[in-house]
Design a protein around this motif. Sequence first.
Motif, PDB file in Angstrom:
ATOM      1  N   VAL A  93       0.090  -1.259   0.348  1.00 29.21           N
ATOM      2  CA  VAL A  93       0.542   0.094   0.015  1.00 29.21           C
ATOM      3  C   VAL A  93       0.805   1.206  -0.029  1.00 29.21           C
ATOM      4  N   ARG A  94       0.457   2.405  -0.744  1.00 34.11           N
ATOM      5  CA  ARG A  94       0.705   3.535  -0.925  1.00 34.11           C
ATOM      6  C   ARG A  94       0.436   4.630  -0.849  1.00 34.11           C
ATOM      7  N   ASN A  95       0.634   6.050   0.180  1.00 35.60           N
ATOM      8  CA  ASN A  95       0.068   6.865  -0.205  1.00 35.60           C
ATOM      9  C   ASN A  95      -1.361   7.038   0.206  1.00 35.60           C
ATOM     10  N   VAL A  96      -2.039   7.003   1.739  1.00 37.27           N
ATOM     11  CA  VAL A  96      -2.653   7.187   2.305  1.00 37.27           C
ATOM     12  C   VAL A  96      -2.927   8.599   2.836  1.00 37.27           C
ATOM     13  N   PHE A  97      -3.851   9.178   2.847  1.00 39.37           N
ATOM     14  CA  PHE A  97      -4.008  10.559   3.137  1.00 39.37           C
ATOM     15  C   PHE A  97      -5.014  10.453   4.090  1.00 39.37           C
ATOM     16  N   ALA A  98      -4.872  10.999   5.452  1.00 42.02           N
ATOM     17  CA  ALA A  98      -5.986  10.580   5.959  1.00 42.02           C
ATOM     18  C   ALA A  98      -5.892  11.868   7.218  1.00 42.02           C
ATOM     19  N   GLU A  99      -7.385  12.869   7.367  1.00 39.60           N
ATOM     20  CA  GLU A  99      -7.205  14.007   7.905  1.00 39.60           C
ATOM     21  C   GLU A  99      -8.522  14.211   8.799  1.00 39.60           C
ATOM     22  N   ASP A 100      -8.723  15.181   9.449  1.00 39.13           N
ATOM     23  CA  ASP A 100     -10.007  15.920  10.540  1.00 39.13           C
ATOM     24  C   ASP A 100     -10.705  14.308  10.413  1.00 39.13           C
ATOM     25  N   ASN A 101     -10.441  13.211  10.553  1.00 46.02           N
ATOM     26  CA  ASN A 101     -11.456  12.206  11.349  1.00 46.02           C
ATOM     27  C   ASN A 101     -11.383  11.963  12.862  1.00 46.02           C
ATOM     28  N   SER A 102     -12.572  11.635  13.113  1.00 48.30           N
ATOM     29  CA  SER A 102     -12.390  11.775  14.830  1.00 48.30           C
ATOM     30  C   SER A 102     -13.193  10.406  15.352  1.00 48.30           C
ATOM     31  N   PHE A 103     -12.006   9.843  16.228  1.00 49.93           N
ATOM     32  CA  PHE A 103     -12.173   8.888  16.425  1.00 49.93           C
ATOM     33  C   PHE A 103     -12.877   8.559  17.462  1.00 49.93           C
ATOM     34  N   ASP A 104     -14.073   7.691  18.095  1.00 49.70           N
ATOM     35  CA  ASP A 104     -14.923   8.414  18.395  1.00 49.70           C
ATOM     36  C   ASP A 104     -15.629   7.036  19.199  1.00 49.70           C
ATOM     37  N   SER A 105     -14.933   6.056  19.518  1.00 48.02           N
ATOM     38  CA  SER A 105     -15.245   4.444  19.658  1.00 48.02           C
ATOM     39  C   SER A 105     -15.664   4.560  20.932  1.00 48.02           C
ATOM     40  N   PRO A 106     -16.141   3.672  21.581  1.00 51.23           N
ATOM     41  CA  PRO A 106     -15.111   3.402  22.820  1.00 51.23           C
ATOM     42  C   PRO A 106     -14.703   2.210  23.439  1.00 51.23           C
ATOM     43  N   ASN A 107     -15.414   1.441  21.830  1.00 48.55           N
ATOM     44  CA  ASN A 107     -14.529   0.298  21.940  1.00 48.55           C
ATOM     45  C   ASN A 107     -13.518   0.014  21.122  1.00 48.55           C
ATOM     46  N   LEU A 108     -12.302   1.110  21.120  1.00 46.15           N
ATOM     47  CA  LEU A 108     -11.905   1.486  19.425  1.00 46.15           C
ATOM     48  C   LEU A 108     -10.118   0.788  20.307  1.00 46.15           C
ATOM     49  N   ASN A 109      -9.381   0.365  19.715  1.00 47.71           N
ATOM     50  CA  ASN A 109      -7.957  -0.424  20.967  1.00 47.71           C
ATOM     51  C   ASN A 109      -6.803   0.372  19.803  1.00 47.71           C
ATOM     52  N   TYR A 110      -7.138   0.603  18.311  1.00 43.84           N
ATOM     53  CA  TYR A 110      -6.333   2.116  18.085  1.00 43.84           C
ATOM     54  C   TYR A 110      -6.696   2.347  16.790  1.00 43.84           C
ATOM     55  N   PRO A 111      -6.616   3.631  16.810  1.00 44.11           N
ATOM     56  CA  PRO A 111      -7.177   4.756  15.609  1.00 44.11           C
ATOM     57  C   PRO A 111      -6.382   4.293  14.738  1.00 44.11           C
ATOM     58  N   ILE A 112      -4.643   4.246  14.533  1.00 48.31           N
ATOM     59  CA  ILE A 112      -4.090   3.670  13.493  1.00 48.31           C
ATOM     60  C   ILE A 112      -3.721   2.429  13.596  1.00 48.31           C
ATOM     61  N   ARG A 113      -3.990   1.401  12.762  1.00 50.51           N
ATOM     62  CA  ARG A 113      -2.413   0.466  13.440  1.00 50.51           C
ATOM     63  C   ARG A 113      -2.654  -0.103  11.872  1.00 50.51           C
ATOM     64  N   PHE A 114      -0.985  -0.951  11.520  1.00 52.15           N
ATOM     65  CA  PHE A 114      -0.595  -1.607  10.843  1.00 52.15           C
ATOM     66  C   PHE A 114       0.012  -3.019  10.834  1.00 52.15           C
ATOM     67  N   LYS A 115      -1.171  -3.575  10.469  1.00 51.28           N
ATOM     68  CA  LYS A 115      -0.599  -5.622  10.154  1.00 51.28           C
ATOM     69  C   LYS A 115      -0.026  -6.263   9.183  1.00 51.28           C
ATOM     70  N   THR A 116       0.826  -7.019   9.820  1.00 49.60           N
ATOM     71  CA  THR A 116       1.535  -7.764   8.460  1.00 49.60           C
ATOM     72  C   THR A 116       2.630  -8.983   9.424  1.00 49.60           C
ATOM     73  N   ASN A 117       3.040  -9.489   8.647  1.00 54.71           N
ATOM     74  CA  ASN A 117       3.946  -9.967   9.166  1.00 54.71           C
ATOM     75  C   ASN A 117       4.918 -10.925   7.876  1.00 54.71           C
ATOM     76  N   ALA A 118       6.095 -11.894   8.212  1.00 54.27           N
ATOM     77  CA  ALA A 118       6.869 -12.167   7.940  1.00 54.27           C
ATOM     78  C   ALA A 118       6.330 -13.317   6.461  1.00 54.27           C
ATOM     79  N   LYS A 119       5.023 -13.916   6.511  1.00 50.85           N
ATOM     80  CA  LYS A 119       4.236 -13.839   5.482  1.00 50.85           C
ATOM     81  C   LYS A 119       3.231 -13.786   4.887  1.00 50.85           C
ATOM     82  N   ARG A 120       2.391 -12.157   5.257  1.00 47.40           N
ATOM     83  CA  ARG A 120       2.366 -11.186   4.447  1.00 47.40           C
ATOM     84  C   ARG A 120       3.358 -10.518   3.848  1.00 47.40           C
ATOM     85  N   GLY A 121       4.187 -10.132   4.327  1.00 44.06           N
ATOM     86  CA  GLY A 121       4.346  -9.234   3.720  1.00 44.06           C
ATOM     87  C   GLY A 121       4.626  -7.521   3.335  1.00 44.06           C
TER      88      GLY A 121
END
Length: 502
Positions: free
Chosen positions: A347-375
């Motif tokens: 993935v490349r070139n992601v722009f995020a702005e003016d967002n409201s992270f308002d969840s009572p159950n939110l663990n992470y507003p911004i998360r990256f999920k990968t490993n040596a099998k996904r690459g």
Amino acid sequence: MEFSWNQKLYDEIENCTEPLSESRPMGKTYNVTSDRYAALVTVEEEEFFTHPDGPYSGTKEELKKDLTYRNKHLIRNIQKVPFSGRAIQQAIDDAAADGGGIVVIPDGTYYTGALELKSGVELHLAYGVELRFMRNKTNRYYPVRFSRWEGVECMNFSPFIYANGAENIAVTGTGTLNGCADEFNWMPWKFGYFGETDQEVQRQKLFADGDADVPPEQRVFDDKVSTLRPPFLQFIHCRNVLVRDVAIRNSPFWEVNPVLCENVLIKGIHVQTNLYNNDGVDPESTKNMLIEDCYFETGDDCIAVKSGRNHDGRRVNVPCENLIIRRNRFSNGHGGITIGSEISGGVRNVFAEDNSFDSPNLNYPIRFKTNAKRGGCLENIYVRNSVVNKSRIAVVHCNFFYEEGKNGHHMPILRNVTLEHFRTKEGGSIDAKYPFYLRGFAESPIQNVTFRDMDLQGVRGEAIFEHLENLCIDDVTINGIRQKDVTEDIGELPDSASIAVE
């Protein structure tokens, strides 16, 4: 090196997507209640299931532990309903044959199966419309169609609204798309509750077929074997796609999933599905996409950027690129904006702005999920001007040791990430375990990360950094204490430096 906001690219993405809201499909209007289509409405039997003890009164976590309730078998029910699926599909087909047009569904409740959009057609749901999708899990209502499921190509139940190879298509209006999934219909496949078959057997077969290069057209999951819940809206190899204003409820799986598409606008939709794996919008191997002014109340990630899983993702090898995510409200969900885990194409070139992270159950507003099998190469991520109400684990989270961890031969790359002007909701507490949690590999360190002008309240522990090259911390305040500005490389835990939270 610091990745900075690329206004020229941002403007180019806007130029590819914003006009989609106005340059709608042209042509005749096809009203599905007109005589031609009303004659195609039939009375059919909808099969659905209920629990002998009624709906569960506890939480999803409590249900997992309640074996007495889970081990009871469901009651099969039948009701007769007016089925409008053939009428709506015929109107779509007529509009496409005439060179394009608008298929209008007037006020009312309509039962349907899968619908296939075609080039030049806009499906418009008027105010007061509820389009209800049949709960019969059969190929009669959801025929076998080419799909991508958790990042692997296959032949599976048709997505509820589907298009393949179409151009200039739209789903609009203020009506409601109701997938009618619940704990007893579609969802029991997730865990094999209530004596139903667990999806994991077919899920692992699909992944094995992908790893073994079985041709996608031979990876057939029909209603005799499939327990792979279909996504709600999936568009594949489409160009100029608009989804605007509609409400989306009770999906069996992911809600809006453009795959290998170009020029996509998702605007003003209202997603409300608090079940399992109910990501709000999943851009997958898609180029030029704008997600704006949307409301997300989901049972998983609100927005999850993807590009294919493992070997099959690398076979297709198309990144997700050029995304703008702005002015959205993330009201419930585990993750706000997640990149991964099916991210093998990059993935490349992601722009995020003016967002409201308002969840009572939110663990992470911004998360990256990968490993040596996904690459995958994940690069050029810029997030700014956002408010966070809750972040139970970390505001920014990346762990290359996720799931398979180092058990693979495709080192992930994460580089050029900038967050700035991030604030805790006024008077609030994000209740975070860490402010930041970033763990790369020694062989593949995370590179070029900047945190600037951030004010985070309610953080309980220290930041975790492992294997980062060029970390920059500038004007960051945590729990009212201005942190020391940092520009450095960080190596292996536990010897690495952390931001001390006093």
